[in-house]
Motif scaffolding. Structure first.
Motif, PDB file in Angstrom:
ATOM      1  N   GLU A 105       1.285  -1.401   0.123  1.00  0.00           N
ATOM      2  CA  GLU A 105      -0.068  -0.221  -0.037  1.00  0.00           C
ATOM      3  C   GLU A 105       1.253   1.271  -0.063  1.00  0.00           C
ATOM      4  OE1 GLU A 105      -3.144   0.065  -0.454  1.00  0.00           O
ATOM      5  OE2 GLU A 105      -3.391  -2.569   0.220  1.00  0.00           O
ATOM      6  N   ILE A 106       0.440   2.108  -0.836  1.00  0.00           N
ATOM      7  CA  ILE A 106       1.479   3.207  -1.340  1.00  0.00           C
ATOM      8  C   ILE A 106       1.663   4.353   0.124  1.00  0.00           C
ATOM      9  CG2 ILE A 106       1.820   5.875  -2.167  1.00  0.00           C
ATOM     10  CD1 ILE A 106       2.216   3.224  -4.427  1.00  0.00           C
ATOM     11  N   ALA A 107       2.588   4.337   0.945  1.00  0.00           N
ATOM     12  CA  ALA A 107       2.649   4.876   1.754  1.00  0.00           C
ATOM     13  C   ALA A 107       3.324   6.355   1.650  1.00  0.00           C
ATOM     14  CB  ALA A 107       3.614   4.212   2.527  1.00  0.00           C
ATOM     15  N   LEU A 108       1.955   7.448   1.891  1.00  0.00           N
ATOM     16  CA  LEU A 108       3.281   8.725   1.098  1.00  0.00           C
ATOM     17  C   LEU A 108       2.098   9.784   1.727  1.00  0.00           C
ATOM     18  CD1 LEU A 108       3.488   7.855  -2.437  1.00  0.00           C
ATOM     19  CD2 LEU A 108       5.838   8.565  -0.582  1.00  0.00           C
ATOM     20  N   PHE A 109       1.795  10.887   1.556  1.00  0.00           N
ATOM     21  CA  PHE A 109       1.189  12.142   1.942  1.00  0.00           C
ATOM     22  C   PHE A 109       1.145  12.700   0.630  1.00  0.00           C
ATOM     23  CE2 PHE A 109       3.556  11.546   5.632  1.00  0.00           C
ATOM     24  CZ  PHE A 109       3.096  11.003   6.876  1.00  0.00           C
ATOM     25  N   PRO A 110      -0.966  12.446   0.382  1.00  0.00           N
ATOM     26  CA  PRO A 110      -0.930  12.862  -0.612  1.00  0.00           C
ATOM     27  C   PRO A 110      -0.921  14.428  -0.859  1.00  0.00           C
ATOM     28  CG  PRO A 110      -3.142  11.356   0.479  1.00  0.00           C
ATOM     29  CD  PRO A 110      -1.266  11.548   1.299  1.00  0.00           C
ATOM     30  N   THR A 118       3.988  17.616  -1.034  1.00  0.00           N
ATOM     31  CA  THR A 118       4.741  17.722  -2.670  1.00  0.00           C
ATOM     32  C   THR A 118       5.679  16.342  -2.127  1.00  0.00           C
ATOM     33  OG1 THR A 118       6.426  19.102  -1.951  1.00  0.00           O
ATOM     34  CG2 THR A 118       4.562  20.290  -2.685  1.00  0.00           C
ATOM     35  N   ALA A 119       6.538  16.219  -3.643  1.00  0.00           N
ATOM     36  CA  ALA A 119       7.407  15.111  -3.925  1.00  0.00           C
ATOM     37  C   ALA A 119       8.665  15.298  -2.425  1.00  0.00           C
ATOM     38  CB  ALA A 119       8.075  15.010  -5.061  1.00  0.00           C
ATOM     39  N   TYR A 120       8.812  16.203  -2.669  1.00  0.00           N
ATOM     40  CA  TYR A 120       9.785  16.439  -1.860  1.00  0.00           C
ATOM     41  C   TYR A 120       9.797  16.705  -1.177  1.00  0.00           C
ATOM     42  CZ  TYR A 120      14.072  18.695  -0.754  1.00  0.00           C
ATOM     43  OH  TYR A 120      15.754  18.705   0.066  1.00  0.00           O
ATOM     44  N   GLU A 121       8.357  17.436  -0.423  1.00  0.00           N
ATOM     45  CA  GLU A 121       8.487  17.096   1.310  1.00  0.00           C
ATOM     46  C   GLU A 121       8.290  15.621   2.016  1.00  0.00           C
ATOM     47  OE1 GLU A 121       5.909  21.582   1.365  1.00  0.00           O
ATOM     48  OE2 GLU A 121       4.783  20.044   1.008  1.00  0.00           O
ATOM     49  N   ASN A 122       7.880  14.852   0.883  1.00  0.00           N
ATOM     50  CA  ASN A 122       7.304  13.854   1.752  1.00  0.00           C
ATOM     51  C   ASN A 122       8.943  12.580   1.549  1.00  0.00           C
ATOM     52  OD1 ASN A 122       4.690  12.015   2.028  1.00  0.00           O
ATOM     53  ND2 ASN A 122       4.148  13.414   0.194  1.00  0.00           N
ATOM     54  N   LEU A 123       9.717  13.106   0.921  1.00  0.00           N
ATOM     55  CA  LEU A 123      10.622  12.420   0.754  1.00  0.00           C
ATOM     56  C   LEU A 123      11.671  12.701   2.213  1.00  0.00           C
ATOM     57  CD1 LEU A 123      12.054  11.542  -2.868  1.00  0.00           C
ATOM     58  CD2 LEU A 123      11.030  10.107  -0.889  1.00  0.00           C
ATOM     59  N   ALA A 124      11.710  14.066   1.956  1.00  0.00           N
ATOM     60  CA  ALA A 124      11.887  15.177   3.720  1.00  0.00           C
ATOM     61  C   ALA A 124      11.579  14.689   4.881  1.00  0.00           C
ATOM     62  CB  ALA A 124      11.826  16.642   3.493  1.00  0.00           C
ATOM     63  N   TYR A 125      10.674  13.906   4.951  1.00  0.00           N
ATOM     64  CA  TYR A 125       9.854  13.874   5.882  1.00  0.00           C
ATOM     65  C   TYR A 125      10.273  12.496   6.322  1.00  0.00           C
ATOM     66  CZ  TYR A 125       6.757  10.967   9.102  1.00  0.00           C
ATOM     67  OH  TYR A 125       5.918  10.560   9.945  1.00  0.00           O
ATOM     68  N   TYR A 156      14.635   8.872   8.922  1.00  0.00           N
ATOM     69  CA  TYR A 156      16.359   7.928   9.040  1.00  0.00           C
ATOM     70  C   TYR A 156      17.190   8.825  10.136  1.00  0.00           C
ATOM     71  CZ  TYR A 156      13.969   5.013   6.088  1.00  0.00           C
ATOM     72  OH  TYR A 156      12.675   4.049   5.933  1.00  0.00           O
ATOM     73  N   GLY A 157      17.049  10.047   9.977  1.00  0.00           N
ATOM     74  CA  GLY A 157      18.304  10.719  11.354  1.00  0.00           C
ATOM     75  C   GLY A 157      19.322  11.862  10.423  1.00  0.00           C
ATOM     76  N   LEU A 158      18.393  11.906   9.125  1.00  0.00           N
ATOM     77  CA  LEU A 158      19.557  12.300   8.200  1.00  0.00           C
ATOM     78  C   LEU A 158      19.630  14.178   8.098  1.00  0.00           C
ATOM     79  CD1 LEU A 158      19.016  10.342   5.123  1.00  0.00           C
ATOM     80  CD2 LEU A 158      20.667  10.014   5.839  1.00  0.00           C
ATOM     81  N   ASP A 159      20.488  14.288   8.006  1.00  0.00           N
ATOM     82  CA  ASP A 159      20.705  16.327   7.966  1.00  0.00           C
ATOM     83  C   ASP A 159      20.010  16.494   6.999  1.00  0.00           C
ATOM     84  OD1 ASP A 159      23.156  17.108   5.997  1.00  0.00           O
ATOM     85  OD2 ASP A 159      24.128  15.496   7.803  1.00  0.00           O
ATOM     86  N   ARG A 160      19.719  18.029   6.893  1.00  0.00           N
ATOM     87  CA  ARG A 160      19.408  18.393   6.134  1.00  0.00           C
ATOM     88  C   ARG A 160      19.785  18.949   4.560  1.00  0.00           C
ATOM     89  NH1 ARG A 160      15.099  23.174   6.554  1.00  0.00           N
ATOM     90  NH2 ARG A 160      14.896  22.784   8.621  1.00  0.00           N
ATOM     91  N   ALA A 161      20.901  18.966   4.381  1.00  0.00           N
ATOM     92  CA  ALA A 161      22.104  19.048   3.648  1.00  0.00           C
ATOM     93  C   ALA A 161      21.815  17.134   2.800  1.00  0.00           C
ATOM     94  CB  ALA A 161      23.417  19.240   3.890  1.00  0.00           C
ATOM     95  N   THR A 162      21.880  16.513   3.522  1.00  0.00           N
ATOM     96  CA  THR A 162      22.605  15.121   2.765  1.00  0.00           C
ATOM     97  C   THR A 162      20.774  15.084   2.170  1.00  0.00           C
ATOM     98  OG1 THR A 162      23.348  14.602   4.848  1.00  0.00           O
ATOM     99  CG2 THR A 162      22.649  12.766   3.405  1.00  0.00           C
ATOM    100  N   ILE A 163      19.515  15.166   3.027  1.00  0.00           N
ATOM    101  CA  ILE A 163      17.990  15.376   2.483  1.00  0.00           C
ATOM    102  C   ILE A 163      18.382  15.378   1.587  1.00  0.00           C
ATOM    103  CG2 ILE A 163      16.259  15.638   2.119  1.00  0.00           C
ATOM    104  CD1 ILE A 163      16.681  15.359   6.040  1.00  0.00           C
ATOM    105  N   ARG A 164      18.722  16.997   0.784  1.00  0.00           N
ATOM    106  CA  ARG A 164      18.639  17.458  -0.214  1.00  0.00           C
ATOM    107  C   ARG A 164      19.366  16.821  -0.962  1.00  0.00           C
ATOM    108  NH1 ARG A 164      16.426  21.449  -2.792  1.00  0.00           N
ATOM    109  NH2 ARG A 164      15.512  22.346  -0.619  1.00  0.00           N
TER     110      ARG A 164
END
Ligand SMILES: Nc1ncnc2c1ncn2[C@@H]1O[C@H](COP(=O)(O)OP(=O)(O)O)[C@@H](O)[C@H]1O
Ligand SMILES: [Mg+2]
Length: 250
Positions: A89-94, A97-104, A109-117
């Motif tokens: 079952e797709i586990a995303l927040f409709p 945005t795509a970016y906001e979902n992935l940043a979440y 996972y404890g990644l810092d902001r620069a690594t996430i970007r």
């Protein structure tokens, strides 16, 4: 445990409350490092139940599960940090945005902001979604959601990926993109559990096949070693029909 085994499942049994039959019954298997391990079977075979048990998200009735040599019962939180999971079952927040979902997911996972970007930019590019970074997921097609669901499982660069029907509901192009990417991950040494009822797809992708039916393991091995695969023009689908019978499963 041999050196190359990442997962050891032994005697797994799950019977849901109120169910007559177990969803998974006396299931044992080993996943070796570097494999794309096909967990295959018709609808209702017990694939998703097995995957949820591997992730420690299900109370099992019997059996043991070891991942990276750790018991899922005792070290579930530790194990979950080391694996990437894309649920059926797709586990995303409709509404994000795509970016906001992935940043979440990255923050989870404890990644810092620069690594996430940096990782999100790369992965969106790899999966042909760069132009969609600021679009809400509610506007995505099925194939785009599947690709994003997969990216969410990759952000922390896990050595073990667990994917439940990762190509379900996607078009041919998305499917090819996903399968090519999985092969490139395998080439980098990532181990993948790939659950599917699509046998032709699995046949070209997987290096190991475990076939479930009605909660039980009915065949396993490398394709060339599967019984009855050597002779003539048999494919996995024919073997599967032979093993499971032709009754439809809904
Ligand atoms: N939450 C649940 N409660 C009761 N029965 C369930 C539940 N989830 C799955 N099942 C049943 O367990 C069996 C295995 O389901 P599942 O693991 O989802 O199979 P698959 O992923 O191979 O399609 C099916 O008979 C299904 O109806
Ligand atoms: Mg399923």
């Amino acid at each position: 445990m041999t050196d190359s085994s990442l997962i050891q499942v032994s005697g797994l049994r799950k019977i849901y409350r109120g169910a007559e039959m177990p969803a998974v019954d006396n299931l044992s298997f080993v996943v070796h490092e570097g494999d794309i391990f096909g967990l295959l079977g018709p609808n209702g075979a017990g694939k998703s139940t097995t995957i949820m048990a591997l992730c420690g998200l299900l109370k099992i009735n019997a059996g043991s599960i070891q991942i990276f040599g750790l018991s899922i019962n005792q070290k579930g939180a530790e194990i979950r940090k080391l694996i990437g999971v894309a649920p059926q079952e797709i586990a995303l927040f409709p509404m994000l945005t795509a970016y906001e979902n992935l940043a979440y997911f990255g923050r989870m996972y404890g990644l810092d902001r620069a690594t996430i970007r940096q990782r999100v930019d790369h992965l969106l590019e790899d999966f042909g979604l760069k132009e969609k970074a600021k679009v809400r997921v509610a506007h995505f097609s099925g194939g785009m959601k599947r690709r994003l669901n997969l990216i969410a499982a990759l952000l922390h660069r896990p050595r073990l990926l667990i994917l439940d029907e990762p190509t379900s509901g996607v078009d041919v192009q998305s499917r090819k993109m996903i399968l090519d990417y999985l092969l490139s991950l395998q080439a980098e040494g990532v181990t993948i559990i790939y659950s599917s009822h699509l046998l032709d797809e699995a046949e070209n992708l997987c290096s190991w096949f475990s076939i479930l039916d009605e909660g039980r393991l009915i065949a396993e091995g490398k394709l060339k070693d599967m019984p009855a695969m050597n002779s003539g023009s048999r494919n996995l689908e024919q073997l599967f029909l032979e093993l499971t019978g032709k009754r439809t499963r809904d």
